[in-house]
Design an enzyme around this catalytic site. Sequence first.
Site, mmCIF file in Angstrom:
data_model
loop_
_atom_site.group_PDB
_atom_site.id
_atom_site.type_symbol
_atom_site.label_atom_id
_atom_site.label_comp_id
_atom_site.label_asym_id
_atom_site.label_seq_id
_atom_site.Cartn_x
_atom_site.Cartn_y
_atom_site.Cartn_z
ATOM 1 N N THR A 150 -3.998 -39.215 -37.945
ATOM 2 C CA THR A 150 -3.880 -38.724 -36.574
ATOM 3 C C THR A 150 -2.985 -37.489 -36.571
ATOM 4 O O THR A 150 -2.089 -37.342 -37.402
ATOM 5 C CB THR A 150 -3.316 -39.795 -35.632
ATOM 6 O OG1 THR A 150 -1.959 -40.091 -35.978
ATOM 7 C CG2 THR A 150 -4.145 -41.071 -35.701
ATOM 8 N N ILE B 60 2.075 -31.229 -41.112
ATOM 9 C CA ILE B 60 2.147 -32.337 -42.056
ATOM 10 C C ILE B 60 0.828 -33.107 -42.096
ATOM 11 O O ILE B 60 0.339 -33.467 -43.168
ATOM 12 C CB ILE B 60 3.312 -33.279 -41.681
ATOM 13 C CG1 ILE B 60 4.659 -32.564 -41.883
ATOM 14 C CG2 ILE B 60 3.267 -34.556 -42.513
ATOM 15 C CD1 ILE B 60 5.849 -33.338 -41.349
ATOM 16 N N GLY B 61 0.224 -33.357 -40.940
ATOM 17 C CA GLY B 61 -1.024 -34.104 -40.900
ATOM 18 C C GLY B 61 -2.130 -33.410 -41.670
ATOM 19 O O GLY B 61 -2.882 -34.047 -42.432
ATOM 20 N N TYR C 44 13.687 -38.399 -28.306
ATOM 21 C CA TYR C 44 12.907 -38.271 -29.541
ATOM 22 C C TYR C 44 13.447 -39.205 -30.617
ATOM 23 O O TYR C 44 12.680 -39.923 -31.270
ATOM 24 C CB TYR C 44 12.941 -36.826 -30.027
ATOM 25 C CG TYR C 44 12.245 -36.625 -31.358
ATOM 26 C CD1 TYR C 44 10.858 -36.582 -31.430
ATOM 27 C CD2 TYR C 44 12.975 -36.494 -32.536
ATOM 28 C CE1 TYR C 44 10.209 -36.409 -32.648
ATOM 29 C CE2 TYR C 44 12.338 -36.326 -33.754
ATOM 30 C CZ TYR C 44 10.954 -36.281 -33.802
ATOM 31 O OH TYR C 44 10.325 -36.115 -35.013
#
Length: 249
Positions: free
Chosen positions: A12, A18-19, A150
């Site tokens: 996802t 990074i994905g 966060y």
Amino acid sequence: MRKLDSKIAVVTGGSSGIGYAIAERFIKEGAKVYITGRRIAELEAAARALGDAARAVPSDVSNLESLDRLFAAIREEEGRLDVLVANAGVISSSPIREASEAHFDSMFDINVKGTYFTVQKALPLMRRGGSIILVSSCLATKGFPGHSVYNATKAAVRSLVRTAAAELVSDGIRVNTLSPGPVDTPIIEGQVGSPEAAEAFRKQAATHVPLGRIGRPEELAAAALFLASEESSFSTGIDLVMDGGMTQL
């Protein structure tokens, strides 16, 4: 033999940063990878760049019906899932005194609710020997000013991994956390708004890292490959921290 030959994976938030790097590395190691994201044009461009082993499925992890469509597509096309990387997430900052309900809800909806239900809805497709990787953050263990919401979302993700790993161990499914420190991705420009501010951010972030620099997406992809493959067959419930020593030294 490649480390993920014939594996089916979902990443996802796979259209950039990074994905995308994780999807690219998984494909090089033999996997077919479904990448998801909310921005359709960017997602489809990423899939084209990744090649024939990538499949783009628009999906919003904070919307349960959207997640249902994602995993229904995988069920119809593949019938199984071997690796899940729940990477989709957002970050914005606000001091506690100024944080709004919208600020709080937007991050918890994606970072916590989205991650939780991504895991839940993937499970019917997961087989014994499967690997689930939830992307948290080194800030889950830091009191970093301005990032209370966060940081809390990423601490929740770390907690979820412990319980999910305990629940799924009897099914032969491993669940682990990958926790990056500052990494050089397009999200930096999204946070600060200009190339000049982004460069200043990178330099400032590097001062907090004992190794003297921020990370590269391919370094996180290498760590994700370890967690996804049989190389980490004796690891479940762990937090693999990739932060250049930021929280460790």
